[in-house]
Design a protein around this motif. Structure first.
Motif, PDB file in Angstrom:
ATOM      1  N   LEU A 253       0.829  -1.207   0.000  1.00  0.00           N
ATOM      2  CA  LEU A 253       0.000   0.000   0.000  1.00  0.00           C
ATOM      3  C   LEU A 253       0.869   1.266   0.000  1.00  0.00           C
ATOM      4  O   LEU A 253       0.540   2.252  -0.668  1.00  0.00           O
ATOM      5  CB  LEU A 253      -0.964  -0.025   1.197  1.00  0.00           C
ATOM      6  N   SER A 254       1.988   1.233   0.708  1.00  0.00           N
ATOM      7  CA  SER A 254       2.944   2.358   0.684  1.00  0.00           C
ATOM      8  C   SER A 254       3.393   2.642  -0.746  1.00  0.00           C
ATOM      9  O   SER A 254       3.541   3.804  -1.143  1.00  0.00           O
ATOM     10  CB  SER A 254       4.196   2.036   1.502  1.00  0.00           C
ATOM     11  N   SER A 255       3.616   1.583  -1.498  1.00  0.00           N
ATOM     12  CA  SER A 255       4.073   1.773  -2.884  1.00  0.00           C
ATOM     13  C   SER A 255       2.998   2.480  -3.702  1.00  0.00           C
ATOM     14  O   SER A 255       3.303   3.296  -4.568  1.00  0.00           O
ATOM     15  CB  SER A 255       4.477   0.439  -3.525  1.00  0.00           C
ATOM     16  N   PHE A 256       1.726   2.195  -3.401  1.00  0.00           N
ATOM     17  CA  PHE A 256       0.634   2.872  -4.123  1.00  0.00           C
ATOM     18  C   PHE A 256       0.528   4.337  -3.704  1.00  0.00           C
ATOM     19  O   PHE A 256       0.207   5.191  -4.526  1.00  0.00           O
ATOM     20  CB  PHE A 256      -0.706   2.160  -3.887  1.00  0.00           C
ATOM     21  N   VAL A 257       0.798   4.611  -2.421  1.00  0.00           N
ATOM     22  CA  VAL A 257       0.809   6.006  -1.956  1.00  0.00           C
ATOM     23  C   VAL A 257       1.891   6.762  -2.729  1.00  0.00           C
ATOM     24  O   VAL A 257       1.671   7.869  -3.227  1.00  0.00           O
ATOM     25  CB  VAL A 257       1.071   6.096  -0.426  1.00  0.00           C
ATOM     26  N   GLU A 258       3.051   6.143  -2.867  1.00  0.00           N
ATOM     27  CA  GLU A 258       4.174   6.770  -3.572  1.00  0.00           C
ATOM     28  C   GLU A 258       3.861   6.971  -5.064  1.00  0.00           C
ATOM     29  O   GLU A 258       4.093   8.033  -5.616  1.00  0.00           O
ATOM     30  CB  GLU A 258       5.431   5.907  -3.391  1.00  0.00           C
ATOM     31  N   LEU A 259       3.294   5.929  -5.688  1.00  0.00           N
ATOM     32  CA  LEU A 259       3.096   5.969  -7.142  1.00  0.00           C
ATOM     33  C   LEU A 259       1.849   6.739  -7.560  1.00  0.00           C
ATOM     34  O   LEU A 259       1.853   7.454  -8.560  1.00  0.00           O
ATOM     35  CB  LEU A 259       2.986   4.543  -7.700  1.00  0.00           C
ATOM     36  N   ASN A 260       0.764   6.563  -6.784  1.00  0.00           N
ATOM     37  CA  ASN A 260      -0.538   7.087  -7.228  1.00  0.00           C
ATOM     38  C   ASN A 260      -1.120   8.173  -6.336  1.00  0.00           C
ATOM     39  O   ASN A 260      -2.171   8.730  -6.664  1.00  0.00           O
ATOM     40  CB  ASN A 260      -1.563   5.936  -7.321  1.00  0.00           C
ATOM     41  N   GLY A 261      -0.497   8.402  -5.190  1.00  0.00           N
ATOM     42  CA  GLY A 261      -1.011   9.400  -4.254  1.00  0.00           C
ATOM     43  C   GLY A 261      -1.936   8.782  -3.220  1.00  0.00           C
ATOM     44  O   GLY A 261      -2.476   7.684  -3.416  1.00  0.00           O
ATOM     45  N   GLU A 262      -2.137   9.510  -2.132  1.00  0.00           N
ATOM     46  CA  GLU A 262      -2.921   9.015  -0.991  1.00  0.00           C
ATOM     47  C   GLU A 262      -4.354   8.658  -1.371  1.00  0.00           C
ATOM     48  O   GLU A 262      -4.892   7.635  -0.948  1.00  0.00           O
ATOM     49  CB  GLU A 262      -2.987  10.102   0.083  1.00  0.00           C
TER      50      GLU A 262
ATOM     51  N   LYS B 278      -5.804   7.821  -4.259  1.00  0.00           N
ATOM     52  CA  LYS B 278      -5.935   6.589  -5.055  1.00  0.00           C
ATOM     53  C   LYS B 278      -5.618   5.355  -4.207  1.00  0.00           C
ATOM     54  O   LYS B 278      -6.257   4.305  -4.364  1.00  0.00           O
ATOM     55  CB  LYS B 278      -4.974   6.637  -6.258  1.00  0.00           C
ATOM     56  N   ALA B 279      -4.646   5.492  -3.351  1.00  0.00           N
ATOM     57  CA  ALA B 279      -4.266   4.363  -2.481  1.00  0.00           C
ATOM     58  C   ALA B 279      -5.437   3.997  -1.565  1.00  0.00           C
ATOM     59  O   ALA B 279      -5.730   2.815  -1.359  1.00  0.00           O
ATOM     60  CB  ALA B 279      -3.025   4.715  -1.671  1.00  0.00           C
ATOM     61  N   GLU B 280      -6.097   5.026  -1.058  1.00  0.00           N
ATOM     62  CA  GLU B 280      -7.241   4.787  -0.175  1.00  0.00           C
ATOM     63  C   GLU B 280      -8.399   4.135  -0.941  1.00  0.00           C
ATOM     64  O   GLU B 280      -9.049   3.208  -0.461  1.00  0.00           O
ATOM     65  CB  GLU B 280      -7.697   6.108   0.466  1.00  0.00           C
ATOM     66  N   GLU B 281      -8.610   4.627  -2.147  1.00  0.00           N
ATOM     67  CA  GLU B 281      -9.655   4.074  -3.011  1.00  0.00           C
ATOM     68  C   GLU B 281      -9.407   2.581  -3.257  1.00  0.00           C
ATOM     69  O   GLU B 281     -10.315   1.762  -3.218  1.00  0.00           O
ATOM     70  CB  GLU B 281      -9.579   4.806  -4.356  1.00  0.00           C
ATOM     71  N   TRP B 282      -8.134   2.263  -3.509  1.00  0.00           N
ATOM     72  CA  TRP B 282      -7.766   0.866  -3.775  1.00  0.00           C
ATOM     73  C   TRP B 282      -8.025  -0.003  -2.553  1.00  0.00           C
ATOM     74  O   TRP B 282      -8.639  -1.068  -2.654  1.00  0.00           O
ATOM     75  CB  TRP B 282      -6.284   0.774  -4.193  1.00  0.00           C
ATOM     76  N   SER B 283      -7.577   0.470  -1.402  1.00  0.00           N
ATOM     77  CA  SER B 283      -7.734  -0.305  -0.173  1.00  0.00           C
ATOM     78  C   SER B 283      -9.227  -0.548   0.113  1.00  0.00           C
ATOM     79  O   SER B 283      -9.641  -1.662   0.452  1.00  0.00           O
ATOM     80  CB  SER B 283      -7.075   0.440   0.988  1.00  0.00           C
ATOM     81  N   LYS B 284     -10.017   0.487  -0.072  1.00  0.00           N
ATOM     82  CA  LYS B 284     -11.463   0.395   0.157  1.00  0.00           C
ATOM     83  C   LYS B 284     -12.101  -0.628  -0.798  1.00  0.00           C
ATOM     84  O   LYS B 284     -12.906  -1.472  -0.397  1.00  0.00           O
ATOM     85  CB  LYS B 284     -12.086   1.782  -0.065  1.00  0.00           C
ATOM     86  N   GLY B 285     -11.698  -0.546  -2.070  1.00  0.00           N
ATOM     87  CA  GLY B 285     -12.229  -1.463  -3.078  1.00  0.00           C
ATOM     88  C   GLY B 285     -11.816  -2.898  -2.822  1.00  0.00           C
ATOM     89  O   GLY B 285     -12.596  -3.836  -3.049  1.00  0.00           O
ATOM     90  N   LEU B 286     -10.590  -3.075  -2.360  1.00  0.00           N
ATOM     91  CA  LEU B 286     -10.098  -4.428  -2.081  1.00  0.00           C
ATOM     92  C   LEU B 286     -10.897  -5.043  -0.927  1.00  0.00           C
ATOM     93  O   LEU B 286     -11.354  -6.188  -1.020  1.00  0.00           O
ATOM     94  CB  LEU B 286      -8.603  -4.387  -1.735  1.00  0.00           C
ATOM     95  N   VAL B 287     -11.061  -4.250   0.138  1.00  0.00           N
ATOM     96  CA  VAL B 287     -11.805  -4.727   1.307  1.00  0.00           C
ATOM     97  C   VAL B 287     -13.230  -5.121   0.891  1.00  0.00           C
ATOM     98  O   VAL B 287     -13.759  -6.143   1.329  1.00  0.00           O
ATOM     99  CB  VAL B 287     -11.809  -3.645   2.422  1.00  0.00           C
ATOM    100  N   ALA B 288     -13.830  -4.320   0.002  1.00  0.00           N
ATOM    101  CA  ALA B 288     -15.200  -4.593  -0.446  1.00  0.00           C
ATOM    102  C   ALA B 288     -15.298  -5.903  -1.229  1.00  0.00           C
ATOM    103  O   ALA B 288     -16.369  -6.512  -1.304  1.00  0.00           O
ATOM    104  CB  ALA B 288     -15.696  -3.430  -1.308  1.00  0.00           C
ATOM    105  N   ASN B 289     -14.192  -6.349  -1.812  1.00  0.00           N
ATOM    106  CA  ASN B 289     -14.215  -7.566  -2.630  1.00  0.00           C
ATOM    107  C   ASN B 289     -13.696  -8.804  -1.914  1.00  0.00           C
ATOM    108  O   ASN B 289     -13.600  -9.883  -2.502  1.00  0.00           O
ATOM    109  CB  ASN B 289     -13.382  -7.349  -3.905  1.00  0.00           C
ATOM    110  N   LEU B 290     -13.347  -8.671  -0.634  1.00  0.00           N
ATOM    111  CA  LEU B 290     -12.736  -9.802   0.078  1.00  0.00           C
ATOM    112  C   LEU B 290     -13.681 -10.992   0.211  1.00  0.00           C
ATOM    113  O   LEU B 290     -14.882 -10.833   0.435  1.00  0.00           O
ATOM    114  CB  LEU B 290     -12.265  -9.368   1.472  1.00  0.00           C
ATOM    115  N   ALA B 291     -13.095 -12.178   0.111  1.00  0.00           N
ATOM    116  CA  ALA B 291     -13.858 -13.420   0.261  1.00  0.00           C
ATOM    117  C   ALA B 291     -14.117 -13.727   1.731  1.00  0.00           C
ATOM    118  O   ALA B 291     -15.051 -14.451   2.070  1.00  0.00           O
ATOM    119  CB  ALA B 291     -13.082 -14.569  -0.374  1.00  0.00           C
ATOM    120  N   ARG B 292     -13.263 -13.197   2.607  1.00  0.00           N
ATOM    121  CA  ARG B 292     -13.407 -13.424   4.056  1.00  0.00           C
ATOM    122  C   ARG B 292     -12.602 -12.365   4.792  1.00  0.00           C
ATOM    123  O   ARG B 292     -11.781 -11.670   4.175  1.00  0.00           O
ATOM    124  CB  ARG B 292     -12.896 -14.823   4.436  1.00  0.00           C
ATOM    125  N   THR B 293     -12.828 -12.254   6.085  1.00  0.00           N
ATOM    126  CA  THR B 293     -12.016 -11.361   6.913  1.00  0.00           C
ATOM    127  C   THR B 293     -10.573 -11.856   6.854  1.00  0.00           C
ATOM    128  O   THR B 293     -10.335 -13.066   7.012  1.00  0.00           O
ATOM    129  CB  THR B 293     -12.525 -11.384   8.374  1.00  0.00           C
TER     130      THR B 293
END
Ligand code: FE
Length: 362
Positions: free
Chosen positions: A192-201, A203-218
């Motif tokens: 996630l740090s790499s995404f903050v560096e490459l895409n900005g905070e 976009k990184a937050e958007e990605w993390s949120k989207g990933l959590v929304a698609n998780l198969a389990r906790t």
């Protein structure tokens, strides 16, 4: 003549080398820790090098054994979590017995450097073994291996053509199908740090949120557990370091071999920013009492023989181009890696953790 006190040998019985496979997951293993309170060793004592290691794979013990055979220098290891070992180095200051700090994250290596816990080394051998991009610009740490964090998928249910980028894992097509270990894992924090560096905070937050929304389990378990969950049908894709695929395929446990055979490896973001890669490395401690031996060990660990062992036993990518790759890594071919300063992984760590908490990545 001054009567000298006879000191107990340094760190006797503290050889706690890599009994548990997989790094960062186990608690500090310090059997016989009492003896480590002993006074500095007498000059006549055996040659030693003492390591604080947050890197504990089976191959490490094999490497240290080989080093001792070749040099006569005994290797003592204290295993622990990176942040605990860094705190310990700070606390011990000049009195530390540690000569080398080993860990598996470029950000952490830089944290140790910034905290003034390391010192520069000058070695032509290291410079020849390790390209500049895998060394600290001030030579305070040296890379030992690199690792790619990729997407693994069910060969049964997913076609590699369906995969493309880390970002795509947040699309509706993967709803309820994504597996990943918890946010406490430094591997995920640095991704996630790499995404903050490459895409900005943002976009990184958007990605993390989207990933959590698609998780198969906790999120639960380690990297290998995500692959096992794919085979158990819990999810279809997982984020995982590549070497764990090699470790599964070469496991003594036939079930793990089956898991390794059932998953495919996909290097994401090949047409964009590249696959996330992190570095494992070593730095000589500022207050090392056996600096020469510590440098010798880094020279050995980055040499062609040790590098060939690292990649053949632990399936990491070598930093020395002279290493011979195992068939598995050859079969993956070359790939485009993220081009970022490893130090940035540490610089954005706090932000990454903040984002993970905010977006509900358990
Ligand atoms: Fe690991």
């Amino acid at each position: 003549m001054i009567k000298r006190k006879l000191f107990a040998p340094l760190l006797t019985g503290v050889v706690a080398v890599g009994l548990l496979a997989g790094c960062g997951a186990n608690k500090a293993n310090e059997s016989g820790a009492n003896s480590e309170k002993s006074e500095p060793t007498a000059k006549t004592a055996k040659q030693v090098v003492n390591i604080y290691s947050a890197r504990n794979y089976d191959v490490d013990a094999l490497l240290y054994k080989k080093f001792t055979e070749q040099t006569g220098i005994k290797v003592n290891v204290i295993d622990g979590k990176a942040e605990e070992l860094i705190e310990r180095l700070k606390r011990e200051g000049e009195s530390t017995q540690a000569d080398l700090f080993l860990t598996v994250d470029g950000g952490v290596l830089n944290n140790a450097k910034q905290a003034g816990l390391l010192q520069p080394v000058t070695s032509e051998t290291i410079n020849q073994n390790v390209p500049k991009k895998f060394r600290d610009p001030d030579n305070e740490w040296t890379g030992l291996s690199t690792r790619a964090r990729v997407i693994v998928y069910s060969k049964e249910r997913v076609k590699p053509e369906q995969l493309s980028t880390y970002e795509d894992l947040t699309s509706p097509a993967w709803k309820g199908k994504v597996l990943v270990r918890p946010s406490s894992s430094l591997y995920n924090q640095s991704l996630l740090s790499s995404f903050v560096e490459l895409n900005g905070e943002e976009k990184a937050e958007e990605w993390s949120k989207g990933l959590v929304a698609n998780l198969a389990r906790t999120p639960e378990g380690n990297d290998r557990d995500q692959a096992k969950a794919i085979v158990a049908g819990v999810g279809d894709v997982a984020l995982m370091n590549t070497y764990y695929v090699g470790l599964l395929l070469n496991s003594d446990d036939p079930e793990e071999v089956k898991v390794g055979q059932s998953i495919g490896v996909f290097f994401p973001n090949q047409d964009t920013s590249g696959t996330h890669v992190n570095i494992s490395g070593a730095g000589v401690t500022k207050h090392s009492k056996n600096k020469e031996n510590a440098v010798k060990l880094i020279e050995f660990l980055t040499g062609a023989e040790a590098q060939t062992m690292v990649t053949n036993e632990n399936f990491e990518f070598p930093v020395n181009a002279k290493a011979e790759l195992p068939e598995l890594l050859k079969s993956w071919g070359t790939f485009k890696a993220q081009q970022i300063d490893f130090n940035k992984l540490g610089a954005h760590n706090a932000k990454a953790i903040e984002i993970m908490n905010k977006t509900g990545w358990k």
